[in-house]
Design a protein around this motif. Structure first.
Motif, mmCIF file in Angstrom:
data_model
loop_
_atom_site.group_PDB
_atom_site.id
_atom_site.type_symbol
_atom_site.label_atom_id
_atom_site.label_comp_id
_atom_site.label_asym_id
_atom_site.label_seq_id
_atom_site.Cartn_x
_atom_site.Cartn_y
_atom_site.Cartn_z
ATOM 1 N N ARG F 10 0.700 -1.540 0.018
ATOM 2 C CA ARG F 10 -0.334 -0.083 -0.387
ATOM 3 C C ARG F 10 1.130 1.475 0.252
ATOM 4 O O ARG F 10 1.981 0.923 0.537
ATOM 5 N N SER F 11 0.368 2.459 -1.007
ATOM 6 C CA SER F 11 0.762 3.963 -0.792
ATOM 7 C C SER F 11 0.210 4.666 -0.164
ATOM 8 O O SER F 11 -0.857 4.505 -0.416
ATOM 9 N N THR F 12 0.512 5.944 0.948
ATOM 10 C CA THR F 12 -0.153 6.664 1.087
ATOM 11 C C THR F 12 0.841 7.817 0.472
ATOM 12 O O THR F 12 2.339 8.193 0.402
ATOM 13 N N LEU F 13 0.164 8.572 0.819
ATOM 14 C CA LEU F 13 0.055 9.783 0.055
ATOM 15 C C LEU F 13 -0.109 11.295 0.909
ATOM 16 O O LEU F 13 -1.478 11.420 1.561
ATOM 17 N N VAL F 14 1.011 12.799 1.817
ATOM 18 C CA VAL F 14 0.374 13.458 2.550
ATOM 19 C C VAL F 14 0.976 14.534 1.737
ATOM 20 O O VAL F 14 1.861 14.440 1.192
ATOM 21 N N ILE F 15 -0.963 15.276 1.403
ATOM 22 C CA ILE F 15 -0.046 17.016 1.100
ATOM 23 C C ILE F 15 -0.637 17.946 1.499
ATOM 24 O O ILE F 15 -1.758 18.415 2.668
ATOM 25 N N THR F 16 0.711 18.660 1.823
ATOM 26 C CA THR F 16 0.759 19.462 3.485
ATOM 27 C C THR F 16 1.381 20.904 2.630
ATOM 28 O O THR F 16 2.279 20.533 1.854
ATOM 29 N N VAL F 40 5.352 5.266 2.138
ATOM 30 C CA VAL F 40 4.393 6.704 2.375
ATOM 31 C C VAL F 40 5.813 8.096 2.391
ATOM 32 O O VAL F 40 6.703 7.525 2.258
ATOM 33 N N THR F 41 4.196 9.115 1.279
ATOM 34 C CA THR F 41 4.837 9.976 0.195
ATOM 35 C C THR F 41 4.776 10.899 1.065
ATOM 36 O O THR F 41 3.551 10.810 0.784
ATOM 37 N N ILE F 42 5.630 12.228 1.123
ATOM 38 C CA ILE F 42 5.380 13.540 2.174
ATOM 39 C C ILE F 42 5.420 14.707 0.538
ATOM 40 O O ILE F 42 6.662 14.719 0.383
ATOM 41 N N ALA F 43 4.776 14.623 0.135
ATOM 42 C CA ALA F 43 4.440 16.416 -0.491
ATOM 43 C C ALA F 43 3.844 17.204 -0.206
ATOM 44 O O ALA F 43 3.447 17.743 0.677
#
Lengths: 248, 248, 248, 248, 248, 248
Positions: F10-16, F40-43
């Protein structure tokens, strides 16, 4: 609003569902008013004997005993805050909206003649007693203003109403509209909370909340303030418009 | 909030879309502040030259001429109210939200250092310039608080904001949350309105509104008031919580 | 509203984001107006070439080809409905709100002089192009009313606006405020839908919707109606108040 | 909606909390319907003897006397408007929601068989009788539609409902959704208002409101209108969707 | 939430106003739970004998006969779904909120000890019985948690609540917050619907709805799904926050 | 939803908006996913260099230096949480919504192919950068699903979105809809917070919040839970409906 009004001692009326509510939610406002020499009357519709006394029930206590415990604690807390408390003993969980109970509140309005009214918000999915108390408090205020309403005492004016903060504000549609600076009376509020031994688990919770509302108060306060480092606050909503002579 | 603050002259900043807005919607608040010896600065983003000057266009006047007329009238009205007005001449109908215009407002915040801010509500289906002005006014207030924002002048605090009443309140989600008693300065507000000759059809409209908000103010005012028979009011909303030391 | 107005052919303006929207959402209203001999103009801001042509892209077609397909289909559907369609080819997914595109709509308002305007609701979490189209349609309507706005043509009045139903109404805050009886033109609407071959999967969906809105129409219709057994309907919201001479 | 329906005299039912409500809030709609030869029935749940007769109480009058005064005035006003008024004398301040009173309204629905229903909005923080009346009016309308509900008379259809304007619209969540042009019957409405001598202070207030709603009506009216210079209006909300054959 | 909990058979409690509601609105959820070997109890407050049995009344049947018909049908449908149904026979149209009926629900909560609760949304302008049932269901759940509430059985925890879809979702403020995949039990739900012979006109309606919610489910489902071509769904709202160990 | 899907990581994308947001608001969700072996990728759209670095500016540091500090801290915190962080360096205070920046997010969606997306709520009167980030995050998610949108990578599905808690939830219309149990990774979240030395004043604040959301989680959790005495939680809202196979 001071157009030529004669100085009279201000009166505050707090209408709550249960015996502890006035301490957790409005203890700062009560203590502040009292510290200014004003009169504060608390109308507790119930002792919170069924819905907010879980520990006592688990310890096997009986109904009458629990009501007596809650009454004693609440009177002690009210004394610390400098307020008078009146119990209507209407039965909680559920507290029902009735014309009779509303009428008893009308009498208290006409007797205490409040300049300020505090009560619960109108929605709370976790405790139906709170909206019931709010509805009767707001209805009775309108009835007490009517010269045609048959009750002892003179009709009252239209005192401003403040709805105090519920336990889970986001779930009750509560948005802080007024932040009251209760720093000068914080120790008094804390002392009153400590009179409520049956709800000791809430002491730290409401201390934290007071501190957080204090931080929010500082963030929203106007410039040039000499606020102390730690500020305590209480949050309120206004169901009616504020009347003022100055925007500030 | 008076914890040891040094007395300084209070400053009010009014940010509006068009040249006439500060008179109709906030003229009482401006005159009251001025009458207390406070400083009031009005930032007009546009002259309202296209959207609110229909009669002048129908008379065949040109753009530059219309802008000059609106400027002269607005300056005369501001003088009556005791305020300074600054024109940003950003072009109306439509007024566009841009970082550049927002930045010009940041500079005005840091220059005038307001204790109180007045602007439009955030929604208006009849005039898109009003929400555009409100959005830039609110964004610029937040930016002006940031030490990292690159603009002349010192960072400001968090002055309270009041949103004044739109022309069609029910269509804009406007609910009176604050009713300001402008009775003492009513004659001044009326005189300022009469400086706006190009919008003469609004004089009676806003006189009526002042009277109606005055009636509502009396209805919501606390007891024991010595209010005069005819009271004038202005209505405001608060987008941020009020910070106070007393519930009243 | 008929106080002495001279009879003129009514004009309807439909402003949509994509080429198919006027068929699915407002085809009944368009066909009804056309069947009464009125003029209907459809302003399509884009062809829906990127966001609503998934099958064509999967088949490997190119941008210009897809735009041509969508244009041809939309023109055929408009012909069935008896309307004229104008393409602004502004580019979809995303459709951006700009002063230039808004200005092009102002010209169309002043040219077509609509008595009725139809467009998208202002919120849609599934397709940002729809709110963008709605915002420009509503802003341009206000600008076109201003004598000071520099555009060809005479200023217009304030035609009523109807927001048509989005694909997922509950998610867009859509509540049926007006139910239009399209039973007499249902076959025409169905025929127009069948011109949109690239979206064949929607034919049955919008036939079902028409039937359900018809059922709701019957449930809300006044008494003594001689409605046929199967009724078809379209739902609309009103962003501005209805003006009427009779409550019905 | 006219699919083959036989022409019958239209019937309007107005359900109000107090004796004066139908004049101030819906007098124009009543007079218009009456002027078209239609039947209008007003069901007054109470005389407003306690909550809206302050002057009479201050003059020392008794309950029975006040009820008689209000009844006489309301009957005179209804006669001017061309309507029949029925008093249920349920007692005001507070008016309580009960199954018995709701049942009495069901009978009136089945007896008058209304094509249009007018009542109060569902929220009013200044007068709890208004929401109570609205709730019973709306509940009874649904019950009267049910063949299984045990009451005399035939089941009714689903007549459209219009909620009339409260005294303080912004505080009651009231947004004008329908603006009714009452210019042709304005003099009749004013004459009916003047029959309500005990509420003389409201005559000018509601004349002003009529004029303001008239201005708003002109602003929202479609193009090409030959409206007279001064237009009078009444505002309404729709709790149910409008059913129509034409968008206008 | 699985921190060391012992495996016990899950229990679902469905509280509805009328005999058919659990089939149309929650039949999929009931069948799914039952298919997993869980216990489902349906508390029907009324048979829907007056408000939802129009055809039977028109055929001249009597009250007792209609109640028997509805009971027999509902029991047959519950058997198909694998659930137990309990009838409280409180009388419909109108269903009144009373402390006594709420207390009967408290007993059912403490008896069935639900892990999940399903009931109506809190608003429905077309049927007042639905909000009345919802209010008692939610109040009773809170009361059943209180050790001080005097009723047989042990206090319960705080089971999550799901509000099922009303007949006209947009008119009831219903927004799908949870889409339940009921594809595996669709045939069971359809079979249960067909047990409700007195409401045969709804079979296709709710089959269509199931298909549409299935389409929406696919549109909102995460990537990489191997969903079958035709998916059926039911929509729910959550009045309380979801508690979870994983965001998905 | 597991209809035959092949197991993939699973892949999680966090955009902040700013460099610290992913730690305070979603650090528990990030750590939980990472602890399950997921990606987990944080943009981070900006470093928060102007709006959230007040202390550094007061210490006289320069823009480039502050950006470097924030970047280093955020990378250290991300490493503790087990996530990758990507900086878009778009400039904060104000962060502007542009098609170009939205397009960069589309590429990240297609590259990371998230199963879950986390971002800010859509309203925040205290910080305009947060709604700007949310709008671009939500728009880009829709664009990335369109086969016709011209960007590298394959189109994505429709991953569920969770809006994390803002600093002042009641002022942003935030209502906890999902409470995530982060007790198992609380120490990791605390350790990540301690990497953010420039915002040390927030460590205790967000520890308190985690504890309060944990208390609320326990209060809302279903029965039969073996929850530990101290539970930590994070709150989220869902802008799209949840898709599920079981109600729980």
């Amino acid at each position: 609003m001071t157009h030529g009004k004669a100085p009279t001692a201000r009166s505050t009326l707090v209408i709550t569902a249960h015996a502890g509510d006035f301490v957790w939610r409005a203890g700062g406002a009560v203590a502040l008013a009292s510290s200014r020499g004003e009169k504060v009357t608390i109308a507790c519709l119930t002792y919170g004997e069924r819905g907010e006394s879980a520990r006592a029930w688990r310890e096997g206590r009986k109904l009458a005993e629990i009501k007596e415990m809650r009454r004693t604690e609440a009177e002690a807390a009210a004394q610390v805050l400098g307020a008078e408390v009146r119990f209507l003993d209407a039965g909680d969980y559920p507290l029902s909206v009735t014309p009779e109970l509303t009428d008893r509140l009308v009498r208290i309005y006409r007797d205490t003649r409040p300049d300020v009214v505090l009560t619960h918000p109108r929605d709370d999915p976790y405790n139906g007693d709170h909206p019931a108390a709010a509805r009767m408090a707001l209805d009775a205020r309108v009835l007490a203003q009517a010269v045609g309403y048959p009750s002892d005492g003179e009709v009252i004016g239209a005192p401003p109403v403040f709805l105090f903060e519920p336990h889970q504000p986001e779930m009750c549609g509560f948005r802080p509209e007024v932040l009251l600076d209760i720093t000068p009376v914080w120790d008094t509020k804390r002392a009153a909370m400590e009179r409520l031994a049956t709800q000791q688990h809430l002491w730290e919770y409401y201390t934290d909340l007071g501190r957080r509302r204090g931080v929010q108060l500082r963030r929203n306060a106007g410039p040039n303030l000499g606020l102390p480092h730690t500020t305590y606050g209480e949050a309120y909503m206004r169901p009616y418009p504020q009347v003022t002579e100055v925007l500030a």
